[in-house]
Design a protein around this motif. Structure first.
Motif, short mmCIF file in Angstrom:
data_model
loop_
_atom_site.label_atom_id
_atom_site.label_comp_id
_atom_site.label_asym_id
_atom_site.label_seq_id
_atom_site.Cartn_x
_atom_site.Cartn_y
_atom_site.Cartn_z
N HIS A 54 -5.27 0.63 0.00
CA HIS A 54 -5.78 -0.75 -0.05
C HIS A 54 -5.90 -1.31 1.37
CE1 HIS A 54 -5.15 -1.00 -4.44
NE2 HIS A 54 -4.01 -0.36 -4.21
N PRO A 55 -6.80 -0.76 2.18
CA PRO A 55 -6.85 -1.18 3.59
C PRO A 55 -7.29 -2.62 3.79
CG PRO A 55 -8.71 0.24 3.06
CD PRO A 55 -7.81 0.25 1.85
N LYS A 56 -8.09 -3.16 2.86
CA LYS A 56 -8.64 -4.50 3.06
C LYS A 56 -8.12 -5.52 2.05
CE LYS A 56 -12.94 -2.74 5.10
NZ LYS A 56 -14.41 -2.68 4.99
N ASP A 57 -7.71 -5.08 0.87
CA ASP A 57 -7.28 -6.00 -0.18
C ASP A 57 -5.77 -6.23 -0.05
OD1 ASP A 57 -6.88 -7.49 -2.43
OD2 ASP A 57 -8.27 -6.32 -3.66
N ILE A 58 -5.39 -7.24 0.72
CA ILE A 58 -3.97 -7.50 0.99
C ILE A 58 -3.27 -8.00 -0.28
CG2 ILE A 58 -2.39 -8.94 2.33
CD1 ILE A 58 -4.41 -8.92 4.57
N GLU A 59 -3.95 -8.76 -1.09
CA GLU A 59 -3.33 -9.30 -2.30
C GLU A 59 -2.93 -8.18 -3.26
OE1 GLU A 59 -4.40 -12.36 -5.99
OE2 GLU A 59 -5.64 -12.31 -4.19
N THR A 82 3.45 15.70 11.45
CA THR A 82 2.36 15.67 10.48
C THR A 82 1.79 14.28 10.44
OG1 THR A 82 3.46 17.36 9.15
CG2 THR A 82 1.72 16.10 8.09
N CYS A 83 0.54 14.12 10.85
CA CYS A 83 -0.05 12.79 11.00
C CYS A 83 -0.86 12.42 9.76
CB CYS A 83 -0.94 12.75 12.24
SG CYS A 83 -0.04 13.00 13.77
N LYS A 84 -0.48 11.33 9.12
CA LYS A 84 -1.27 10.77 8.03
C LYS A 84 -2.08 9.57 8.50
CE LYS A 84 1.86 12.20 4.30
NZ LYS A 84 2.68 11.72 3.15
N ILE A 85 -1.56 8.87 9.51
CA ILE A 85 -2.26 7.71 10.07
C ILE A 85 -2.18 7.79 11.59
CG2 ILE A 85 -2.29 5.19 10.28
CD1 ILE A 85 -1.16 4.96 7.53
N ILE A 112 4.91 2.00 1.45
CA ILE A 112 4.15 1.06 2.28
C ILE A 112 2.96 1.76 2.93
CG2 ILE A 112 4.27 -0.39 4.35
CD1 ILE A 112 7.22 -0.90 3.64
N GLU A 113 3.20 2.95 3.49
CA GLU A 113 2.15 3.69 4.18
C GLU A 113 1.03 4.07 3.22
OE1 GLU A 113 2.34 8.04 5.84
OE2 GLU A 113 3.23 6.69 7.31
#
Length: 338
Positions: free
Chosen positions: A279-284, A155-158, A272-273
């Motif tokens: 939050h793909p761009k907001d690392i903080e 089952t693929c989520k990413i 984590i996934e």
């Protein structure tokens, strides 16, 4: 006279031949007509049951998809693609069903559920998925990896980006379920490998010799040195501090990479996934959220455990910074309470 008798004989022969041909033609036509009639009778006898309806009669059943219990009464299940609107009251098949909304919800099996399942979305920004088969009232959406991406789990989520083979060339191309395989670089010959091994051994021996010689010189220069001098390292007691009011400070010290390492040691792969997707761009923000979830999971001993995990994984510099921050927070809280 002889000439005319020959002509008569030839005429009789031709006449007989003509009569014989006519008889054969008539006999063939008769056989054809008889066979046609037989075929017609045969076709009628085979197809006649169809016309009288014996093979089209179907016995009707009450609840074709099964039943369920409601207030001690058997009610018919709603078919796939539908949901239950009202239970049955007088007979099993008088329950009311309603179709799921196309593209929004579905039910893939006969059921007695009062709601439909929501359709899966393939449009997460960082998941690299696209729609393979759209959602219908009868089945969920089927997603697939975008071009030049793959996923080798059930089952693929990413989906992950495919490897690129530059100079070596492609041995096996990337597919939706497997990464690309590149050609191996030119392997070294036996003589080249032997030369490398000899060179490495030589360098190791030289390094060992230099180290021994250096230690000997140092002992000569310090003949009266006390070998039992204690180390400068002092074990600082680990403090139990409530970290939640200071999440931003600790997240800045840790960074996403080391926070991810700490969470992986607690089997938080799913968290984590999900955060990488949301939050793909907001690392903080991603780091703060993961630290918060880790603290909730670890409990009141989180500050002590964080230092231990960092040191076990060779992150002593960040462990020292975290410990210093904990010390400052602890001193501040003690002064405020005083």
């Amino acid at each position: 006279m002889a000439f005319s008798s020959n002509r008569v004989s030839k005429g009789l022969i031709l006449l007989l031949i003509g009569v014989f041909c006519l008889i054969n033609i008539a006999n063939g036509a008769y056989q054809v007509s008889v066979m046609g009639a037989r075929k017609q009778r045969h076709c009628v006898s085979i197809s006649s049951p169809v016309f009288n309806g014996t093979h089209l009669r179907v016995k009707r059943q009450g609840c074709q998809d099964g039943t369920y219990k409601h207030e001690g009464r058997d009610c018919c299940l709603c078919a796939a693609g539908q949901r239950l609107k009202n239970h049955c009251t007088t007979s099993p098949d008088d329950r009311e069903c309603e179709f799921c909304e196309p593209g929004i919800s579905y039910n893939s099996e006969p059921n007695s559920k009062e709601s439909c399942e929501p359709c899966t979305s393939c449009s997460h920004e960082n998941a690299n998925l696209e729609v393979d088969e759209p959602c219908t009232p009868y089945k969920d959406t089927k997603c697939k990896c975008k071009a030049n991406h793959y996923c080798n789990s059930g089952t693929c989520k990413i989906c992950q980006p495919c490897d690129k083979c530059d100079a070596t060339g492609v041995k096996e191309p990337c597919t939706a379920t497997s990464n690309a395989v590149c050609n191996e670089s030119k392997s070294l010959g036996g003589g080249e490998i032997a030369a490398i091994i000899i060179a490495v051994l030589f360098l190791v021996l030289v390094a060992v010799g230099v180290y021994i010689k250096r230690q000997t010189i140092m002992k000569r220069l310090r003949p009266n040195s006390d070998s039992s001098t204690p180390s400068n390292h002092v074990d600082v007691p680990l403090l139990k501090v409530n970290m939640e009011p200071h999440l931003l400070d600790f997240a800045e010290i840790l960074g996403w990479k080391d926070m991810k390492l700490v969470a992986q040691k607690c089997d938080m792969g799913t968290a984590i996934e999900n955060l990488e997707i949301s939050h793909p761009k907001d690392i903080e923000d991603r780091t703060i959220e993961l630290l918060k979830k880790w603290i909730e999971r670890t409990g009141s001993n989180a500050s002590v455990e964080l230092i231990k995990v960092l040191r076990r994984n060779g992150k002593n510099n960040k462990a020292d910074k975290i410990q210093q921050k904990l010390k400052e927070i602890n001193s501040s809280s003690q002064s405020n309470s005083a």
